[in-house]
Design a protein around this motif. Structure first.
Motif, PDB file in Angstrom:
ATOM      1  N   VAL A   8      -5.687 -13.023  31.148  1.00  0.00           N
ATOM      2  CA  VAL A   8      -6.387 -13.585  29.684  1.00  0.00           C
ATOM      3  C   VAL A   8      -6.073 -12.432  28.624  1.00  0.00           C
ATOM      4  CG1 VAL A   8      -8.127 -14.731  27.956  1.00  0.00           C
ATOM      5  CG2 VAL A   8      -7.828 -16.133  30.722  1.00  0.00           C
ATOM      6  N   PHE A   9      -6.509 -11.874  29.103  1.00  0.00           N
ATOM      7  CA  PHE A   9      -6.720 -10.027  28.172  1.00  0.00           C
ATOM      8  C   PHE A   9      -4.625 -10.139  28.198  1.00  0.00           C
ATOM      9  CE2 PHE A   9      -5.931  -5.212  28.394  1.00  0.00           C
ATOM     10  CZ  PHE A   9      -6.992  -5.178  27.015  1.00  0.00           C
ATOM     11  N   LYS A  10      -4.321  -9.802  29.179  1.00  0.00           N
ATOM     12  CA  LYS A  10      -2.513  -9.431  28.704  1.00  0.00           C
ATOM     13  C   LYS A  10      -1.619 -10.543  28.279  1.00  0.00           C
ATOM     14  CE  LYS A  10      -2.873  -6.187  32.515  1.00  0.00           C
ATOM     15  NZ  LYS A  10      -1.938  -6.130  34.167  1.00  0.00           N
ATOM     16  N   GLU A  11      -2.569 -11.683  28.533  1.00  0.00           N
ATOM     17  CA  GLU A  11      -1.745 -12.693  27.548  1.00  0.00           C
ATOM     18  C   GLU A  11      -2.142 -12.186  25.925  1.00  0.00           C
ATOM     19  OE1 GLU A  11      -3.100 -16.356  28.648  1.00  0.00           O
ATOM     20  OE2 GLU A  11      -1.688 -17.088  30.703  1.00  0.00           O
ATOM     21  N   TYR A  12      -3.140 -12.026  25.515  1.00  0.00           N
ATOM     22  CA  TYR A  12      -3.382 -11.776  24.234  1.00  0.00           C
ATOM     23  C   TYR A  12      -2.835 -10.921  23.874  1.00  0.00           C
ATOM     24  CZ  TYR A  12      -6.245 -16.660  23.688  1.00  0.00           C
ATOM     25  OH  TYR A  12      -6.355 -17.829  23.618  1.00  0.00           O
ATOM     26  N   CYS A  13      -2.504  -9.977  24.720  1.00  0.00           N
ATOM     27  CA  CYS A  13      -2.431  -8.427  24.340  1.00  0.00           C
ATOM     28  C   CYS A  13      -1.460  -8.130  23.836  1.00  0.00           C
ATOM     29  CB  CYS A  13      -2.102  -7.479  24.778  1.00  0.00           C
ATOM     30  SG  CYS A  13      -4.215  -6.603  25.220  1.00  0.00           S
ATOM     31  N   SER A  14      -0.214  -9.213  24.326  1.00  0.00           N
ATOM     32  CA  SER A  14       1.263  -9.426  24.133  1.00  0.00           C
ATOM     33  C   SER A  14       1.874 -10.991  23.166  1.00  0.00           C
ATOM     34  CB  SER A  14       2.239  -9.650  25.671  1.00  0.00           C
ATOM     35  OG  SER A  14       1.596 -10.919  26.631  1.00  0.00           O
ATOM     36  N   PHE A  15       0.528 -11.882  23.450  1.00  0.00           N
ATOM     37  CA  PHE A  15       0.813 -11.965  21.925  1.00  0.00           C
ATOM     38  C   PHE A  15       1.088 -12.184  20.579  1.00  0.00           C
ATOM     39  CE2 PHE A  15       0.234 -15.522  18.384  1.00  0.00           C
ATOM     40  CZ  PHE A  15       0.503 -16.177  18.806  1.00  0.00           C
ATOM     41  N   GLY A  16       2.744 -12.162  20.658  1.00  0.00           N
ATOM     42  CA  GLY A  16       3.104 -11.873  19.354  1.00  0.00           C
ATOM     43  C   GLY A  16       3.600 -10.299  19.698  1.00  0.00           C
ATOM     44  N   LYS A  17       4.076  -9.847  20.319  1.00  0.00           N
ATOM     45  CA  LYS A  17       4.936  -8.166  20.534  1.00  0.00           C
ATOM     46  C   LYS A  17       6.128  -8.755  20.419  1.00  0.00           C
ATOM     47  CE  LYS A  17       0.496  -6.231  20.054  1.00  0.00           C
ATOM     48  NZ  LYS A  17       0.112  -7.138  18.415  1.00  0.00           N
ATOM     49  N   GLY A  18       6.389  -9.916  21.616  1.00  0.00           N
ATOM     50  CA  GLY A  18       8.006  -9.459  21.446  1.00  0.00           C
ATOM     51  C   GLY A  18       8.195  -9.524  23.232  1.00  0.00           C
ATOM     52  N   ALA A  19       9.245  -9.373  23.851  1.00  0.00           N
ATOM     53  CA  ALA A  19       9.595  -9.199  25.280  1.00  0.00           C
ATOM     54  C   ALA A  19       8.864  -8.015  26.037  1.00  0.00           C
ATOM     55  CB  ALA A  19      11.298  -9.379  24.952  1.00  0.00           C
ATOM     56  N   LYS A  20       8.582  -6.987  25.148  1.00  0.00           N
ATOM     57  CA  LYS A  20       7.983  -5.736  26.301  1.00  0.00           C
ATOM     58  C   LYS A  20       6.617  -6.316  25.924  1.00  0.00           C
ATOM     59  CE  LYS A  20       7.453  -3.769  21.847  1.00  0.00           C
ATOM     60  NZ  LYS A  20       7.167  -2.249  21.363  1.00  0.00           N
ATOM     61  N   GLY A  21       6.047  -6.726  25.220  1.00  0.00           N
ATOM     62  CA  GLY A  21       4.675  -6.726  25.566  1.00  0.00           C
ATOM     63  C   GLY A  21       3.728  -5.669  24.894  1.00  0.00           C
ATOM     64  N   ALA A  22       2.528  -6.206  25.438  1.00  0.00           N
ATOM     65  CA  ALA A  22       2.035  -4.818  24.779  1.00  0.00           C
ATOM     66  C   ALA A  22       0.560  -4.785  26.564  1.00  0.00           C
ATOM     67  CB  ALA A  22       1.243  -4.909  24.025  1.00  0.00           C
ATOM     68  N   ASN A  23      -0.493  -3.508  26.045  1.00  0.00           N
ATOM     69  CA  ASN A  23      -1.036  -3.338  27.695  1.00  0.00           C
ATOM     70  C   ASN A  23      -2.769  -3.344  26.650  1.00  0.00           C
ATOM     71  OD1 ASN A  23       0.927  -3.631  29.514  1.00  0.00           O
ATOM     72  ND2 ASN A  23       0.958  -1.502  29.457  1.00  0.00           N
ATOM     73  N   GLU A  24      -2.384  -3.504  25.616  1.00  0.00           N
ATOM     74  CA  GLU A  24      -4.013  -3.274  24.965  1.00  0.00           C
ATOM     75  C   GLU A  24      -3.999  -4.014  23.820  1.00  0.00           C
ATOM     76  OE1 GLU A  24      -4.003   0.807  23.877  1.00  0.00           O
ATOM     77  OE2 GLU A  24      -5.211   1.240  25.549  1.00  0.00           O
ATOM     78  N   LEU A  25      -5.045  -4.599  23.636  1.00  0.00           N
ATOM     79  CA  LEU A  25      -5.714  -5.578  22.525  1.00  0.00           C
ATOM     80  C   LEU A  25      -6.144  -4.898  20.649  1.00  0.00           C
ATOM     81  CD1 LEU A  25      -5.593  -8.681  22.843  1.00  0.00           C
ATOM     82  CD2 LEU A  25      -8.548  -8.051  22.857  1.00  0.00           C
ATOM     83  N   ASP A  26      -4.802  -5.365  19.940  1.00  0.00           N
ATOM     84  CA  ASP A  26      -5.606  -4.999  18.545  1.00  0.00           C
ATOM     85  C   ASP A  26      -6.557  -5.871  17.765  1.00  0.00           C
ATOM     86  OD1 ASP A  26      -3.866  -7.322  18.136  1.00  0.00           O
ATOM     87  OD2 ASP A  26      -2.195  -5.774  17.898  1.00  0.00           O
ATOM     88  N   ASN A  27      -7.039  -5.800  16.586  1.00  0.00           N
ATOM     89  CA  ASN A  27      -8.085  -7.051  16.116  1.00  0.00           C
ATOM     90  C   ASN A  27      -7.403  -7.978  15.955  1.00  0.00           C
ATOM     91  OD1 ASN A  27     -10.459  -6.607  15.097  1.00  0.00           O
ATOM     92  ND2 ASN A  27      -9.512  -6.234  13.122  1.00  0.00           N
ATOM     93  N   LYS A  28      -6.161  -7.708  15.067  1.00  0.00           N
ATOM     94  CA  LYS A  28      -5.471  -9.325  15.213  1.00  0.00           C
ATOM     95  C   LYS A  28      -5.442 -10.294  16.418  1.00  0.00           C
ATOM     96  CE  LYS A  28      -1.210  -9.919  15.128  1.00  0.00           C
ATOM     97  NZ  LYS A  28       0.033 -10.850  15.490  1.00  0.00           N
ATOM     98  N   ASN A  29      -5.326  -9.678  17.707  1.00  0.00           N
ATOM     99  CA  ASN A  29      -4.462 -10.497  18.387  1.00  0.00           C
ATOM    100  C   ASN A  29      -6.653 -10.631  19.530  1.00  0.00           C
ATOM    101  OD1 ASN A  29      -2.352 -11.033  18.329  1.00  0.00           O
ATOM    102  ND2 ASN A  29      -1.909 -10.228  20.487  1.00  0.00           N
ATOM    103  N   TRP A  30      -7.667  -9.563  19.279  1.00  0.00           N
ATOM    104  CA  TRP A  30      -8.742 -10.424  19.583  1.00  0.00           C
ATOM    105  C   TRP A  30      -9.343 -11.024  18.763  1.00  0.00           C
ATOM    106  CZ3 TRP A  30     -13.283 -10.183  22.482  1.00  0.00           C
ATOM    107  CH2 TRP A  30     -14.440 -10.001  21.274  1.00  0.00           C
ATOM    108  N   THR A  31      -9.571 -11.098  17.140  1.00  0.00           N
ATOM    109  CA  THR A  31      -9.908 -12.383  16.541  1.00  0.00           C
ATOM    110  C   THR A  31      -8.792 -13.250  16.659  1.00  0.00           C
ATOM    111  OG1 THR A  31     -10.476 -10.608  14.579  1.00  0.00           O
ATOM    112  CG2 THR A  31      -9.297 -13.140  14.200  1.00  0.00           C
ATOM    113  N   LYS A  32      -7.738 -13.478  16.869  1.00  0.00           N
ATOM    114  CA  LYS A  32      -7.222 -15.029  17.653  1.00  0.00           C
ATOM    115  C   LYS A  32      -7.654 -15.312  18.800  1.00  0.00           C
ATOM    116  CE  LYS A  32      -2.602 -16.974  18.645  1.00  0.00           C
ATOM    117  NZ  LYS A  32      -2.982 -17.686  17.957  1.00  0.00           N
TER     118      LYS A  32
END
Length: 167
Positions: A8-32
């Motif tokens: 679940v953490f990784k899903e929200y980390c990569s949400f809105g980040k495109g194909a490359k995704g991300a490994n850390e959760l920014d404030n916008k996605n934490w709030t989401k």
């Protein structure tokens, strides 16, 4: 099949980040995540969600790694249920694990072609715009944008070439 907390953490980390995704959760996605999972209420409002993110991230950093995310969930349990305990953290984790992934409800959808077709139909153009396209709707290029000077007369810009004898 139930997802793990890390999935679940990784899903929200990569949400809105495109194909490359991300490994850390920014404030916008934490709030989401907090909104999607129903964690926000009168006790834990949007401001408290932002404060939890700020307290758990590395000083000078902008994102949460997975260990910091777990600390944020513990603080969310404290904010929502009054005290920080394993039981309250477990309640928050259960809410985070429940439901689907990042939701896109309430967002702007893709444009349907209805209005776009009307706007790009060159047969309906008027005025100077009409001069830029031929009958099939194909653009004329530079000929449609620039008035070319016809200097074929004996005097520059003479418009009546070949009309002298016809009077």
């Amino acid at each position: 099949m139930s997802k793990s907390l890390e999935e679940v953490f990784k899903e929200y980390c990569s949400f809105g980040k495109g194909a490359k995704g991300a490994n850390e959760l920014d404030n916008k996605n934490w709030t989401k995540l907090c909104k999607d999972k129903g964690l926000i209420d009168k006790k834990m409002n949007g401001t408290e969600v932002d404060m939890i993110h700020t307290r758990c991230k590395t000083k000078g950093g902008r994102t949460l790694n997975f260990a910091q995310f777990q600390q944020a969930l513990a603080q969310a349990g404290k904010a929502k249920y009054g005290k920080e305990s394993d039981e309250n953290t477990k309640k928050i984790e259960d809410k985070v694990l429940g439901g689907g992934g990042p939701a896109t409800s309430g967002t702007t959808g893709a444009v349907k072609a209805g209005g776009v077709d009307r706007l790009t139909d060159a047969s309906k153009y008027t005025g100077s715009h009409k001069e830029r396209f031929d009958a099939s709707g194909k653009g004329k290029g530079i000929d449609g944008r620039v008035d070319k000077v016809d200097s074929t007369g004996y005097v520059g810009n003479y418009k009546g070439e070949g009309t002298y004898d016809k009077k």
